[in-house]
Structure formats: structure tokens, C-alpha cells
Design a protein around this motif. Sequence first.
Motif, PDB file in Angstrom:
ATOM      1  N   GLU A 113       0.145  -6.233  -5.307  1.00 41.79           N
ATOM      2  CA  GLU A 113       0.473  -5.754  -3.964  1.00 41.79           C
ATOM      3  C   GLU A 113       1.562  -4.686  -4.038  1.00 41.79           C
ATOM      4  O   GLU A 113       2.627  -4.920  -4.622  1.00 41.79           O
ATOM      5  N   ASP A 114       1.279  -3.529  -3.481  1.00 41.68           N
ATOM      6  CA  ASP A 114       2.255  -2.430  -3.396  1.00 41.68           C
ATOM      7  C   ASP A 114       2.688  -1.879  -4.749  1.00 41.68           C
ATOM      8  O   ASP A 114       3.751  -1.263  -4.860  1.00 41.68           O
ATOM      9  N   HIS A 131       1.408   5.349 -10.421  1.00 43.02           N
ATOM     10  CA  HIS A 131       0.172   5.670  -9.700  1.00 43.02           C
ATOM     11  C   HIS A 131      -0.107   7.169  -9.763  1.00 43.02           C
ATOM     12  O   HIS A 131      -1.246   7.596  -9.983  1.00 43.02           O
ATOM     13  N   ASP A 179      -3.626  -0.988  -6.038  1.00 45.41           N
ATOM     14  CA  ASP A 179      -3.063  -1.727  -4.906  1.00 45.41           C
ATOM     15  C   ASP A 179      -4.101  -2.717  -4.388  1.00 45.41           C
ATOM     16  O   ASP A 179      -5.277  -2.372  -4.220  1.00 45.41           O
ATOM     17  N   HIS A 206       1.101   3.236  -4.587  1.00 43.55           N
ATOM     18  CA  HIS A 206       1.781   4.278  -3.822  1.00 43.55           C
ATOM     19  C   HIS A 206       3.252   3.933  -3.569  1.00 43.55           C
ATOM     20  O   HIS A 206       4.112   4.813  -3.608  1.00 43.55           O
ATOM     21  N   TYR A 207       3.548   2.673  -3.315  1.00 40.41           N
ATOM     22  CA  TYR A 207       4.913   2.248  -3.002  1.00 40.41           C
ATOM     23  C   TYR A 207       5.784   2.133  -4.257  1.00 40.41           C
ATOM     24  O   TYR A 207       7.009   2.212  -4.179  1.00 40.41           O
ATOM     25  N   GLY A 208       5.147   1.911  -5.407  1.00 34.69           N
ATOM     26  CA  GLY A 208       5.900   1.822  -6.654  1.00 34.69           C
ATOM     27  C   GLY A 208       6.435   0.456  -6.989  1.00 34.69           C
ATOM     28  O   GLY A 208       7.299   0.322  -7.866  1.00 34.69           O
ATOM     29  N   MET A 257       4.463  -9.937  -6.345  1.00 33.75           N
ATOM     30  CA  MET A 257       5.581  -9.365  -5.578  1.00 33.75           C
ATOM     31  C   MET A 257       6.777 -10.316  -5.608  1.00 33.75           C
ATOM     32  O   MET A 257       7.924  -9.899  -5.683  1.00 33.75           O
ATOM     33  N   LYS A 303       7.157   2.338 -10.294  1.00 36.34           N
ATOM     34  CA  LYS A 303       7.404   3.620  -9.627  1.00 36.34           C
ATOM     35  C   LYS A 303       6.892   4.791 -10.474  1.00 36.34           C
ATOM     36  O   LYS A 303       7.192   4.901 -11.662  1.00 36.34           O
ATOM     37  N   SER A 345       7.693  -3.552  -5.326  1.00 34.19           N
ATOM     38  CA  SER A 345       8.797  -3.992  -4.472  1.00 34.19           C
ATOM     39  C   SER A 345      10.149  -3.767  -5.116  1.00 34.19           C
ATOM     40  O   SER A 345      11.148  -3.530  -4.418  1.00 34.19           O
ATOM     41  N   TYR A 346      10.222  -3.864  -6.459  1.00 32.08           N
ATOM     42  CA  TYR A 346      11.473  -3.628  -7.179  1.00 32.08           C
ATOM     43  C   TYR A 346      11.371  -2.398  -8.080  1.00 32.08           C
ATOM     44  O   TYR A 346      12.120  -2.254  -9.033  1.00 32.08           O
ATOM     45  N   LYS A 347      10.407  -1.518  -7.765  1.00 32.30           N
ATOM     46  CA  LYS A 347      10.258  -0.199  -8.388  1.00 32.30           C
ATOM     47  C   LYS A 347       9.941  -0.249  -9.886  1.00 32.30           C
ATOM     48  O   LYS A 347      10.196   0.719 -10.603  1.00 32.30           O
TER      49      LYS A 347
END
Length: 327
Positions: A29-30, A45, A55, A33-35, A82, A42, A37-39
Amino acid sequence: MKKTLMFDALREATDEEMDKDKRVLVIGEDVGHYGGSYKVTKGLHAKYGDLRVLDTPIAENSFTGMAIGAAMTGLRPIVEGMNMSFLLLAFNQISNNAGMLRYTSGGNFKIPIVIRGPGGVGRQLGAEHSQRLETYFQAIPGLKIVACSTPYNAKGLLKAAIRDNNPVIFFEHVLLYNLQEDIPLEEYVLPLDKAEVVKRGLDLTIITYSRMRHHVMQAVDILVQEGYNPEVIDLISLKPLDIKTIAESIKKTHLVIIVEECMKTAGIAAELIAQINEQVFDELDAPVVRLSSQDIPTPYNGKLEQATVIHPQQIIEAVKRLVKLKA
């Protein structure tokens, strides 16, 4: 050497292994694009695209099962939870599929999957986001379990886990992501099944792992100033336990304290005490002492939350009591 935050060390390990082996992919999850939750993912993607940094919907059982299927076909997926607590929703897939398929298929399938993410008691994350699941998974045959504790071992262990042909549950502590340390510029890989002797000593052996390593070392800094000389071992591998390294230390010090953030009942310390009693009982000068979290859901209230886990002062007092008892 370069100063590196733990989440960057984990990201570097993932990036290097993805660059080296096209079979490595990230699912969760995430994570795209978001990288993350704790990057931790990052920028991956943009570099590797949708098919390798995927994702997913909020459906842990589904995407964990999909990743296990991908591993059976020869891919090497990394599943990011996550929060590791959410992976209780995928417990069936982790236990009945990831842990058992290599055995139940007669060795026809390998399951090279890493299931990683943040866990442990954070700062007012509430009971459902503050769980320590290491012993939930410890009882499952076929899994390897690792708990990183520094940027250095986080990177080296994650690279090893990605390359391993068995399912690895990889625990990261939510409060350690911003921990910073010098790590080598050149590539390195660490063994998944070895404990680390953090400090040599003679008075007694302190065994710990994950975030509690840092609480122990805070206590040790004070103890050393007062004339005590403890030995400190970071388990790192929770399954299998490196009982050889532990036994060698006990044969030297003859006293043991185990410090964990896990629950006391049926925790990692409970299993460790059983193995110590089975293998080196005659070397002990006193019963093993365990300092563990309270057997309650972690409160949201900040002061109550802090009261559930072990702190350096409690470690200092336990060391002094045990050394005095021996004397």
C-alpha cells in the motif's frame, strides 16, 4: 563511509537489489507514487515503473497471497506492510502458504519473499498500531525472522533477505527510521542467522534486539562509568536464534538479562530462556532475568504507553541486583 538514516539504508538496499536483479519487485500500500509511509520506497516507482513497484488496494491477504504466488513462479517480491500489525490480516497466507509451500510441494517450489515493515511501540499510535508480532510468526515452520536495529545492519540484512530462497519476515522499528549512522560506501551483505556482540564484557550477558538495543546501550554507558562491565548481544536473528554465540557468552559471564519490547508471556525471551536452560543451564550462577513489556494492549495515553515498555533505568537496576546476588 557516509552518514545514512535507517529508512535511506533500507531504500538503498532495495534499490541496489532491484537494479541488480530484474526479478525483484515491491508490492504494498502506497509503496509507489507516495514512496511508502516511511519513505523506504521513495523514488523507486519513477525508476522502475508500475510493474516492479506495485501500489495495491488495502487488502493485505490478497496482495500477500499474490506475492507468494509470484515467488513460486521465480520472482523475488518484497511485501511492505504499512504497519506490521496489518499483516495479521494475511496471517493465513504467511503461515499456510509462505511458511509451508516449500515443504508441502516436496521442494518443487521455493518461496523467495521478504515481508517487511514497521512495528513496535511508537509514540501514541494506539493499541492496534503498536503490536509486536515477532512471536506470532516465530511458531510458524519455514520462516526466517530478522529484526534490524541500526542503519548498518538494516541495509546488509535486507540485501541478504532479498537474496534468500526462503520467506523472511523483516522487522523494522517505527522509532528507528530516523536513526543515523556511518555505513560503508561499498556493497556489503550480512548473515541472517547471526547475533552481533555489540560490546564485550565479563560481569554478565545482556541479550536484546531491535529498539531495545539502544535502551540497553544507554544503560551500559552509565554502568561502565560505575565500574560494571556487561557484555551486550543483539539477537538480530529471531528465528533461528543464534544460540551458539549466546552460549559462548554465558560460559564466560554466567549471568543473563534479556531485554525485549515483546510481551512477557510467550515472548522471544521465553523461548530464549528455554533454549538456554536446555543447553547451558549448568553455566548459570542465577536464574535468567527477563525485562519485557506489560501484557496489556498498548495505551494511547503517552505516559501510560511509556510505562508499558522497559527503560534504561530499569536495566541499570536489574544489572546491579544480579551482579550483587552473584557476589
